[in-house]
Design an enzyme around this catalytic site. Sequence first.
Site, PDB file in Angstrom:
ATOM      1  N   TRP A   1      42.040  44.862  30.482  1.00 40.10           N
ATOM      2  CA  TRP A   1      42.911  44.871  31.669  1.00 40.10           C
ATOM      3  C   TRP A   1      42.781  46.138  32.508  1.00 40.10           C
ATOM      4  O   TRP A   1      43.285  46.202  33.621  1.00 40.10           O
ATOM      5  CB  TRP A   1      44.369  44.747  31.247  1.00 40.10           C
ATOM      6  CG  TRP A   1      44.784  43.411  30.752  1.00 40.10           C
ATOM      7  CD1 TRP A   1      43.994  42.335  30.462  1.00 40.10           C
ATOM      8  CD2 TRP A   1      46.121  42.994  30.493  1.00 40.10           C
ATOM      9  NE1 TRP A   1      44.762  41.288  30.032  1.00 40.10           N
ATOM     10  CE2 TRP A   1      46.070  41.669  30.044  1.00 40.10           C
ATOM     11  CE3 TRP A   1      47.364  43.632  30.589  1.00 40.10           C
ATOM     12  CZ2 TRP A   1      47.217  40.952  29.690  1.00 40.10           C
ATOM     13  CZ3 TRP A   1      48.503  42.933  30.232  1.00 40.10           C
ATOM     14  CH2 TRP A   1      48.427  41.600  29.798  1.00 40.10           C
ATOM     15  N   LYS A   2      42.190  47.171  31.905  1.00 41.52           N
ATOM     16  CA  LYS A   2      42.120  48.480  32.564  1.00 41.52           C
ATOM     17  C   LYS A   2      43.546  48.934  32.916  1.00 41.52           C
ATOM     18  O   LYS A   2      44.487  48.556  32.215  1.00 41.52           O
ATOM     19  CB  LYS A   2      41.187  48.420  33.779  1.00 41.52           C
ATOM     20  CG  LYS A   2      39.822  47.810  33.418  1.00 41.52           C
ATOM     21  CD  LYS A   2      38.787  47.897  34.485  1.00 41.52           C
ATOM     22  CE  LYS A   2      37.500  47.245  33.996  1.00 41.52           C
ATOM     23  NZ  LYS A   2      36.398  47.369  34.951  1.00 41.52           N
TER      24      LYS A   2
ATOM     25  N   HIS B   1      33.656  53.216  27.625  1.00 41.54           N
ATOM     26  CA  HIS B   1      33.525  52.440  28.867  1.00 41.54           C
ATOM     27  C   HIS B   1      32.984  53.363  29.969  1.00 41.54           C
ATOM     28  O   HIS B   1      33.343  54.549  30.024  1.00 41.54           O
ATOM     29  CB  HIS B   1      34.877  51.847  29.259  1.00 41.54           C
ATOM     30  CG  HIS B   1      34.759  50.835  30.348  1.00 41.54           C
ATOM     31  ND1 HIS B   1      34.576  51.188  31.659  1.00 41.54           N
ATOM     32  CD2 HIS B   1      34.766  49.480  30.323  1.00 41.54           C
ATOM     33  CE1 HIS B   1      34.478  50.089  32.394  1.00 41.54           C
ATOM     34  NE2 HIS B   1      34.583  49.035  31.601  1.00 41.54           N
TER      35      HIS B   1
ATOM     36  N   GLU C   1      27.178  47.087  29.342  1.00 43.23           N
ATOM     37  CA  GLU C   1      27.834  46.919  30.635  1.00 43.23           C
ATOM     38  C   GLU C   1      27.074  47.700  31.712  1.00 43.23           C
ATOM     39  O   GLU C   1      27.327  48.896  31.909  1.00 43.23           O
ATOM     40  CB  GLU C   1      29.271  47.424  30.558  1.00 43.23           C
ATOM     41  CG  GLU C   1      30.140  46.626  29.603  1.00 43.23           C
ATOM     42  CD  GLU C   1      31.569  46.551  30.094  1.00 43.23           C
ATOM     43  OE1 GLU C   1      32.101  45.444  30.190  1.00 43.23           O
ATOM     44  OE2 GLU C   1      32.148  47.608  30.405  1.00 43.23           O
TER      45      GLU C   1
ATOM     46  N   GLY D   1      32.777  44.841  38.217  1.00 45.41           N
ATOM     47  CA  GLY D   1      33.711  44.684  39.333  1.00 45.41           C
ATOM     48  C   GLY D   1      33.061  44.364  40.676  1.00 45.41           C
ATOM     49  O   GLY D   1      33.697  44.477  41.720  1.00 45.41           O
TER      50      GLY D   1
ATOM     51  N   SER E   1      31.352  41.528  35.622  1.00 48.05           N
ATOM     52  CA  SER E   1      31.590  40.382  36.509  1.00 48.05           C
ATOM     53  C   SER E   1      31.480  39.026  35.804  1.00 48.05           C
ATOM     54  O   SER E   1      31.023  38.044  36.392  1.00 48.05           O
ATOM     55  CB  SER E   1      30.659  40.431  37.724  1.00 48.05           C
ATOM     56  OG  SER E   1      30.971  41.571  38.521  1.00 48.05           O
TER      57      SER E   1
ATOM     58  N   GLY F   1      36.712  42.042  32.627  1.00 48.60           N
ATOM     59  CA  GLY F   1      37.696  42.891  33.290  1.00 48.60           C
ATOM     60  C   GLY F   1      38.580  42.052  34.195  1.00 48.60           C
ATOM     61  O   GLY F   1      39.530  41.405  33.750  1.00 48.60           O
ATOM     62  N   GLY F   2      38.247  42.028  35.478  1.00 45.50           N
ATOM     63  CA  GLY F   2      39.077  41.373  36.491  1.00 45.50           C
ATOM     64  C   GLY F   2      39.570  39.981  36.136  1.00 45.50           C
ATOM     65  O   GLY F   2      40.754  39.671  36.315  1.00 45.50           O
TER      66      GLY F   2
HETATM   67  P1  PGA Z   1      34.652  43.211  35.387  1.00 47.78           P
HETATM   68  O1  PGA Z   1      34.820  44.449  34.402  1.00 47.78           O
HETATM   69  O2  PGA Z   1      34.679  41.966  34.557  1.00 47.78           O
HETATM   70  O3  PGA Z   1      35.833  43.310  36.315  1.00 47.78           O
HETATM   71  O4  PGA Z   1      33.343  43.371  36.085  1.00 47.78           O
HETATM   72  C1  PGA Z   1      34.177  44.483  33.167  1.00 47.78           C
HETATM   73  C2  PGA Z   1      34.456  45.796  32.479  1.00 47.78           C
HETATM   74  O5  PGA Z   1      34.416  46.848  33.131  1.00 47.78           O
HETATM   75  O6  PGA Z   1      34.745  45.834  31.257  1.00 47.78           O
END
Ligand code: PGA
Length: 218
Positions: free
Chosen positions: A8-9, A95, A144, A150, A180, A201-202
């Site tokens: 979720w960051k 990360h 990653e 993102g 992504s 993430g998102g």
């Molecule tokens: P994202 O992020 O799916 O929004 O690209 C992935 C991450 O940074 O773990």
Amino acid sequence: MKYIIGNWKANKQFDEARAWIEQFGKFDFSKLTEDSQIIICPPYPFIAYYSEKIASLAHVSIGSQDLSRFDEGAYTGEITARSLSGIAKYAIIGHSERRSYFNESPDMLAEKAYKAKSAGIEPIFCVRGTDDPIPHGVKMIAYEPVAAIGTGQNEPVESIIAMKQKLKLTPDMAFIYGGSVNEKNSNVYLANPDIDGVLVGGASLDPIRFFEIATSCT
Ligand code: PGA
């Protein structure tokens, strides 16, 4: 095993986190394949609450997004592996956002991976490519590529597999892709026998989208 990890960051306040897990808990978990392992990594303040909420959900565990390189003691503001043990089973470490915004060096990250392991927490160690050393004893690697995070520019499977070969992982290591990943492209990664999961993430901020990703390899 196929890992579906939600990072979720630094997002959501408590009411939003509560609404997320209430909705998520109502989904039909029998749709998941037997070998799925969902790992939700919310911000620290929600971890204890989440670990209670997911206790009755099959295939679901909690992870932290980081942890301290220090043992417990006079380190104001730090969250130690010991504080997390018993409530988080996994910890994302290294990360690219931690490396760039918080200047986390390979040595610091090796210490963090060691602290996690010592407390019984499995590190999910993120690398951007072959220049990021993998600490001894790490069993879960998340590749990653920064350009894919993102941006909507998810990396094609072929180049991910090529990176896996370059990283020279041992057969007992899980290889996870992140960048992504969403409910429309996750199947390509999860269905591939050389990829052991996705770090999202998102798209993990919405429980419907995240569950769609988790069930996309069925
Ligand atoms: P994202 O992020 O799916 O929004 O690209 C992935 C991450 O940074 O773990």
